[in-house]
Motif scaffolding. Structure first.
Motif, PDB file in Angstrom:
ATOM      1  N   UNK A  35     -17.249   3.017 -56.153  1.00  0.00           N
ATOM      2  CA  UNK A  35     -18.473   2.600 -55.461  1.00  0.00           C
ATOM      3  C   UNK A  35     -19.565   3.657 -55.655  1.00  0.00           C
ATOM      4  N   UNK A  36     -20.749   3.187 -56.023  1.00  0.00           N
ATOM      5  CA  UNK A  36     -21.910   4.076 -56.161  1.00  0.00           C
ATOM      6  C   UNK A  36     -23.064   3.505 -55.348  1.00  0.00           C
ATOM      7  N   UNK A  37     -23.785   4.375 -54.700  1.00  0.00           N
ATOM      8  CA  UNK A  37     -24.986   3.937 -53.982  1.00  0.00           C
ATOM      9  C   UNK A  37     -25.839   5.145 -53.624  1.00  0.00           C
ATOM     10  N   UNK A  38     -27.083   4.876 -53.234  1.00  0.00           N
ATOM     11  CA  UNK A  38     -27.969   5.929 -52.754  1.00  0.00           C
ATOM     12  C   UNK A  38     -28.603   5.479 -51.455  1.00  0.00           C
ATOM     13  N   UNK A  39     -28.797   6.432 -50.561  1.00  0.00           N
ATOM     14  CA  UNK A  39     -29.557   6.162 -49.344  1.00  0.00           C
ATOM     15  C   UNK A  39     -30.772   7.081 -49.374  1.00  0.00           C
ATOM     16  N   UNK A  40     -31.964   6.486 -49.355  1.00  0.00           N
ATOM     17  CA  UNK A  40     -33.208   7.250 -49.445  1.00  0.00           C
ATOM     18  C   UNK A  40     -33.756   7.573 -48.053  1.00  0.00           C
ATOM     19  N   UNK A  55     -15.858  -1.513 -46.169  1.00  0.00           N
ATOM     20  CA  UNK A  55     -17.108  -1.045 -45.552  1.00  0.00           C
ATOM     21  C   UNK A  55     -16.905   0.217 -44.709  1.00  0.00           C
ATOM     22  N   UNK A  56     -15.906   0.150 -43.814  1.00  0.00           N
ATOM     23  CA  UNK A  56     -15.679   1.311 -42.938  1.00  0.00           C
ATOM     24  C   UNK A  56     -15.178   2.511 -43.724  1.00  0.00           C
ATOM     25  N   UNK A  57     -14.364   2.255 -44.745  1.00  0.00           N
ATOM     26  CA  UNK A  57     -13.872   3.352 -45.583  1.00  0.00           C
ATOM     27  C   UNK A  57     -15.058   4.070 -46.229  1.00  0.00           C
ATOM     28  N   UNK A  58     -16.013   3.293 -46.707  1.00  0.00           N
ATOM     29  CA  UNK A  58     -17.223   3.869 -47.301  1.00  0.00           C
ATOM     30  C   UNK A  58     -17.967   4.734 -46.278  1.00  0.00           C
ATOM     31  N   UNK A  66     -12.943  10.909 -44.310  1.00  0.00           N
ATOM     32  CA  UNK A  66     -11.920  10.581 -45.305  1.00  0.00           C
ATOM     33  C   UNK A  66     -12.348  11.211 -46.611  1.00  0.00           C
ATOM     34  N   UNK A  67     -11.356  11.591 -47.424  1.00  0.00           N
ATOM     35  CA  UNK A  67     -11.684  12.151 -48.734  1.00  0.00           C
ATOM     36  C   UNK A  67     -11.349  11.173 -49.844  1.00  0.00           C
ATOM     37  N   UNK A  68     -12.274  11.003 -50.781  1.00  0.00           N
ATOM     38  CA  UNK A  68     -11.979  10.092 -51.886  1.00  0.00           C
ATOM     39  C   UNK A  68     -11.042  10.741 -52.905  1.00  0.00           C
ATOM     40  N   UNK A  69     -10.254   9.923 -53.585  1.00  0.00           N
ATOM     41  CA  UNK A  69      -9.387  10.440 -54.655  1.00  0.00           C
ATOM     42  C   UNK A  69     -10.217  10.780 -55.887  1.00  0.00           C
ATOM     43  N   UNK A  70     -11.252   9.977 -56.103  1.00  0.00           N
ATOM     44  CA  UNK A  70     -12.129  10.224 -57.254  1.00  0.00           C
ATOM     45  C   UNK A  70     -13.573  10.020 -56.840  1.00  0.00           C
ATOM     46  N   UNK A  71     -14.476  10.590 -57.623  1.00  0.00           N
ATOM     47  CA  UNK A  71     -15.902  10.422 -57.367  1.00  0.00           C
ATOM     48  C   UNK A  71     -16.401  11.443 -56.376  1.00  0.00           C
TER      49      UNK A  71
END
Ligand SMILES: Nc1ncnc2c1ncn2[C@@H]1O[C@H](COP(=O)(O)OP(=O)(O)OP(=O)(O)O)[C@@H](O)[C@H]1O
Ligand SMILES: [Mg+2]
Length: 316
Positions: A35-40, A55-58, A66-71
Motif C-alpha cells: 500500500x502506498x499513499x500520501x497525506x498532505x 483499513x485499521x491495519x493501515x 504495528x510494524x510492516x514487514x516491508x515498505x
C-alpha cells in the motif's frame, strides 16, 4: 508541489493466521499488499472498503502501533523507523488517534479534565492549575460545556465521550489525526455533529486526517481525497468526486452503488476464492473479468494527475 506530511510506501503487513502445535506459523494472512499513499498538510484522506480489507491495519502502521514487514512510512520526508529521540517524540505528538469506541479508549476512573490533559501531563511539567485551564480550553474547542470537566465517562453520552477523545487527541497540537471509524458507534444525528466538529477543527488548525469509515456518506462529506481498499490493496485513489462520481474500478462501483443491507453481492464462493489466488484480488467477483486479470500485478494506472485505478479495464 507540496511535501506530504505522511507518506506510506509499498507497505506490506502479514499476520499469523494458523499455527501448528509448536506455535510455528503455518499460514500467513496478507493484511496489506504493498500500500502506498500520501497525506498532505490540511487535507482529509478518506479510506473506504469492506470489513477486513486492511483499513485499521493501515491506520495502526501510520501510528506506529504495528510494524510492516516491508515498505516504509515517512513523516515529513523522514523514515519513521529512523526517527530517534526528539524527532520521534515530535512525531508521536504530531500524529494522534481517535478510535471508534470512546467507551473503551477512555479510562472510566478518570475525570474528563484528567482525560483530556493526560498527554500534556506526561510530556510537560505543568501545575494542576495549568492543566485545568488547558483542559477548559480543550473542552471549549470540542464544544463541551465546562460542567463536563469533573464528570466521569459513564456520566457522559456517546457523542460527549467522542468529543472528549477528540479533545485528548488535540491536546498535544497534532498535525495529523488518524480517525478509525470515529462516528460508527454513534447515532446518525450525533454522527453529523461529530463530522462537523472534525471539519471545524480542520479549518481552525489546518489539520490533516486519515479518516477511516464504513459510512460512505460520512467519508464523502469530510474527505478531500479518498482511497478505496480491497483485500489489502488500494484499488482506486482520487479526489472526492473522482472516487464518488467518476469511479472507474468495478469494486468501487459495487461498493458505491450497493444498497445498504443488500450485501449478497459481497459473498464469494470458495471456488472464486481459489481462482483469485494470484492476479487481481477482485477477480472472483468482477463482472468484467478477463483472462489477463489473473496475472495482473495490481500496478495502478493513471486516469488523471490525481486519479489512479488498479484495474486492467482502464489500461487501454
Ligand atoms: N492482530 C491481528 N492478528 C491477526 N490477524 C489480524 C490482526 N489484526 C487484523 N487482522 C486481520 O487482518 C485483516 C485486516 O484487518 P483490519 O482490522 O485492518 O481490517 P479493517 O478494514 O479495519 O476491517 P473493519 O472494517 O472490520 O474494521 C483482517 O483479515 C483481520 O482479520
Ligand atoms: Mg477496522
Amino acid at each position: 508541489m507540496r511535501e506530504p506530511l505522511i507518506e506510506v510506501r509499498e507497505v506490506k503487513k502479514l499476520y499469523p493466521l494458523r499455527r501448528d502445535f509448536l506455535g510455528r506459523v503455518k499460514e500467513w494472512l496478507s493484511a496489506l499488499n504493498g500500500v502506498s499513499l500520501s497525506v498532505y498538510p490540511g487535507e482529509c484522506l478518506g479510506v473506504i472498503g469492506e470489513s477486513g480489507c486492511g483499513k485499521s491495519t493501515l491506520g495502526k502502521i501510520i501510528l506506529d502501533l504495528e510494524r510492516p514487514e516491508e515498505g516504509k512510512v515517512l513523516f515529513r520526508g523522514k523514515e519513521l523507523r529512523k526517527l530517534k529521540g526528539r524527532d520521534y517524540k515530535e512525531y508521536r505528538k504530531s500524529v494522534q488517534a481517535v478510535f471508534q469506541n470512546p467507551q473503551s479508549s477512555l479510562n472510566p476512573r478518570m475525570r474528563a479534565w484528567e482525560l483530556v490533559v493526560e498527554g500534556l501531563k506526561i510530556n510537560y511539567a505543568l501545575s494542576k492549575g495549568e492543566l485545568l485551564s488547558r483542559a477548559e480550553e480543550l473542552l471549549k474547542l470540542v464544544n463541551l460545556p465546562v460542567e463536563v470537566l469533573n464528570k466521569y465517562p459513564h456520566q457522559l453520552s456517546g457523542g460527549q465521550k467522542q468529543r472528549i477523545a477528540i479533545a485528548r487527541a488535540l491536546a498535544l497540537k497534532p498535525e495529523v489525526i488518524v480517525a478509525d471509524e470515529p462516528t460508527s458507534a454513534l447515532d446518525v444525528s450525533v454522527q453529523a455533529q461529530i463530522v462537523n466538529l472534525f471539519l471545524e477543527l480542520q479549518e481552525k488548525f489546518n489539520l490533516s486526517y486519515l479518516f477511516i469509515s464504513h459510512s460512505l456518506p460520512v467519508v464523502e462529506a469530510i474527505s478531500d481525497r479518498v482511497i478505496v481498499m480491497y483485500k489489502g490493496y488500494v484499488v482506486e485513489e482520487g479526489k472526492n468526486e473522482e472516487v464518488f462520481t467518476e469511479f472507474a474500478h468495478p469494486y468501487t462501483k459495487l461498493l458505491i452503488s450497493s444498497v445498504p443491507g443488500s450485501s449478497v453481492s459481497f459473498k464469494e464462493t470458495r471456488e472464486q476464492e481459489i481462482k483469485k489466488a494470484q492476479g487481481c484480488p477482485f477477480y472472483g467477483r468482477c463482472p468484467y473479468r478477463k483472462r489477463e486479470c489473473l496475472s495482473y500485478d495490481m500496478k495502478p494506472f493513471k486516469l488523471s494527475d490525481t486519479h489512479k485505478v488498479a484495474c486492467l479495464l482502464v489500461a487501454s
